[in-house]
Design an enzyme around this catalytic site. Structure first.
Site, PDB file in Angstrom:
ATOM      1  N   THR A  21      84.293  89.636  56.236  1.00 53.39           N
ATOM      2  CA  THR A  21      82.887  89.195  56.153  1.00 53.39           C
ATOM      3  C   THR A  21      81.971  90.399  55.957  1.00 53.39           C
ATOM      4  OG1 THR A  21      82.675  89.367  58.548  1.00 53.39           O
ATOM      5  CG2 THR A  21      83.154  87.171  57.663  1.00 53.39           C
ATOM      6  N   ALA A  22      82.561  91.552  55.613  1.00 53.68           N
ATOM      7  CA  ALA A  22      81.753  92.782  55.571  1.00 53.68           C
ATOM      8  C   ALA A  22      81.311  93.116  54.146  1.00 53.68           C
ATOM      9  CB  ALA A  22      82.536  93.920  56.201  1.00 53.68           C
ATOM     10  N   ARG A  23      82.183  93.765  53.392  1.00 59.88           N
ATOM     11  CA  ARG A  23      81.873  94.096  52.003  1.00 59.88           C
ATOM     12  C   ARG A  23      83.152  94.035  51.177  1.00 59.88           C
ATOM     13  NH1 ARG A  23      77.292  93.057  52.965  1.00 59.88           N
ATOM     14  NH2 ARG A  23      75.448  94.373  52.722  1.00 59.88           N
TER      15      ARG A  23
ATOM     16  N   ASP B 268      84.694  86.293  52.454  1.00 55.99           N
ATOM     17  CA  ASP B 268      83.296  85.949  52.150  1.00 55.99           C
ATOM     18  C   ASP B 268      82.689  87.019  51.232  1.00 55.99           C
ATOM     19  OD1 ASP B 268      80.868  84.404  52.549  1.00 55.99           O
ATOM     20  OD2 ASP B 268      80.140  85.996  53.859  1.00 55.99           O
TER      21      ASP B 268
ATOM     22  N   GLU C  86      80.240  90.697  42.948  1.00 53.22           N
ATOM     23  CA  GLU C  86      79.356  89.645  43.465  1.00 53.22           C
ATOM     24  C   GLU C  86      78.061  89.649  42.674  1.00 53.22           C
ATOM     25  OE1 GLU C  86      78.645  89.907  47.651  1.00 53.22           O
ATOM     26  OE2 GLU C  86      80.763  89.988  48.138  1.00 53.22           O
TER      27      GLU C  86
ATOM     28  N   HIS D 272      79.680  84.876  50.011  1.00 58.13           N
ATOM     29  CA  HIS D 272      78.834  85.829  50.757  1.00 58.13           C
ATOM     30  C   HIS D 272      77.682  85.104  51.484  1.00 58.13           C
ATOM     31  CE1 HIS D 272      77.555  90.291  51.036  1.00 58.13           C
ATOM     32  NE2 HIS D 272      76.983  89.610  52.029  1.00 58.13           N
ATOM     33  N   ILE D 273      78.063  84.253  52.439  1.00 58.58           N
ATOM     34  CA  ILE D 273      77.042  83.477  53.160  1.00 58.58           C
ATOM     35  C   ILE D 273      77.058  83.764  54.663  1.00 58.58           C
ATOM     36  CG2 ILE D 273      76.845  81.605  51.464  1.00 58.58           C
ATOM     37  CD1 ILE D 273      78.744  79.960  53.364  1.00 58.58           C
ATOM     38  N   GLY D 274      77.576  84.949  55.040  1.00 58.05           N
ATOM     39  CA  GLY D 274      77.682  85.274  56.470  1.00 58.05           C
ATOM     40  C   GLY D 274      76.385  85.040  57.230  1.00 58.05           C
ATOM     41  N   SER D 275      75.275  85.504  56.683  1.00 51.63           N
ATOM     42  CA  SER D 275      74.014  85.414  57.432  1.00 51.63           C
ATOM     43  C   SER D 275      73.166  84.216  56.999  1.00 51.63           C
ATOM     44  CB  SER D 275      73.217  86.713  57.250  1.00 51.63           C
ATOM     45  OG  SER D 275      73.028  87.000  55.875  1.00 51.63           O
TER      46      SER D 275
END
Ligand code: DGY
Length: 323
Positions: free
Chosen positions: A240-242, A266, A271, A289-292
């Site tokens: 979930t980082a990069r 994620d 991207e 990429h929807i972690g936050s």
């Protein structure tokens, strides 16, 4: 800017109504209602008319863009915890203040970490598709058997705020938490987790591995053929980082050989878009990429970015200054 005029702030992406309403109280806001992405050249061009930029990680402010930004820009108040889209050294050298939004997105990101871990371990991609397409035609005790998450050992690379949230949720699943970090945490922050002073030592014991470290020269490609081989056979990877932390072709080989049982991703090298080579793998559970990306966290990120801007324009040191 004359002293009575409101500072002009360019909010590069569409943020929450609460964020936009608060911003309009103190600033003359240039917004982006179409929510489009800007190129480096457009960022340079638009910087001529503003005192501050409030960007997201989708706006790449690299060395070239940093050098060419207008002298009018005094602060870049990021709406993100990650600052790898900004060349902090180049911006710092120009005297441009840079801030981020730590803390407020840790739990939301760790939630996605748990979702990915569970989805990868319990075969969510296959199961969802089977039911959705009307192909669920039988059931037996040997059907769709996955890997149990609870009670297992998880290794966390990067025990910052998001890593600590991940550890907190994992403890709720009775997981044995191990971690590798630049430094050992205080016992209070560790909350029973076991510290490893080398990456290799952590990998050797990690039945699940969660990446929660930032993108730095030391972490780029940290997950590669060599480090994947150090994980126990059947390990499950969560990122979930990069995307740049993982050499994706090496992960694909490890999935093909069965050494890595599954992955939850994620973040990707490219991207938006991701890596189409993962698509044939039912044991790879992917999100864009929807972690936050929760309403609560987006509001909190907007508030934190504006707190930093407000402090700066009030002549104070912004709380989350990174350059
Ligand atoms: C962050 O804040 O860095 C997230 O990746 C979303 O931008």
């Amino acid at each position: 800017m004359n002293s009575s005029a409101k500072p002009v702030v360019w909010i590069t992406r569409k943020l929450t109504d609460n964020t936009m309403a608060r911003a309009a109280q103190k600033y003359e806001v240039i917004d982006n209602p179409e929510d489009r992405t800007f190129t480096g050249d457009e960022i340079i061009e638009l910087s001529r008319d503003v005192d501050a930029i409030l960007p997201s990680h989708s706006e790449v402010i690299d060395a070239r863009v940093s050098a060419a930004l207008s002298d009018r820009i005094k602060i870049i108040a990021n709406h993100s915890v990650g600052t790898d889209h900004c060349d902090l050294k180049a911006l710092g050298a120009r005297g441009i203040v840079v801030t981020n939004t730590p803390d407020v997105l840790s739990d939301a990101t760790a939630e996605i970490g748990m979702l990915l871990m569970l989805g990868a371990a319990r075969r969510a991609v296959e199961g969802d598709r089977m039911v959705r397409t009307g192909n669920w035609t039988s059931w037996s005790p040997s059907f769709m058997v996955g890997t149990q998450v609870s009670g297992k050992r998880i290794g966390i690379i990067g025990m910052g705020r998001v890593g600590q949230s991940m550890a907190k949720f994992c403890r709720g699943f009775d997981m044995d938490v191990h971690y590798f970090n630049r430094s050992k945490l205080t016992p209070e922050r560790e909350a029973g987790a076991t510290y490893h002073d080398t990456l290799e030592s952590l990998l050797g014991v990690s039945q699940f591995l969660s990446l929660n470290c930032p993108n730095t020269p030391e972490t780029i490609g940290i997950i590669n053929a060599r480090t994947l081989a150090l994980l126990p056979r059947g390990a499950i990877l969560v990122n979930t980082a990069r995307g740049v932390l993982v050499i994706e072709d090496d992960l694909i080989e490890a999935l093909q050989s069965g050494h890595i049982a599954a992955a939850g991703l994620d973040c990707f090298q490219v991207e938006p878009g991701g890596n189409p080579k993962f698509a044939p793998f039912d044991n790879v559970f992917m999100l864009p990429h929807i972690g936050s990306a929760t309403r609560e966290t987006r509001d909190a990120m907007g508030a934190r970015a504006l707190d930093n801007l407000d402090a700066f324009f009030a002549g104070k040191e912004p709380r989350d200054r990174v350059a």
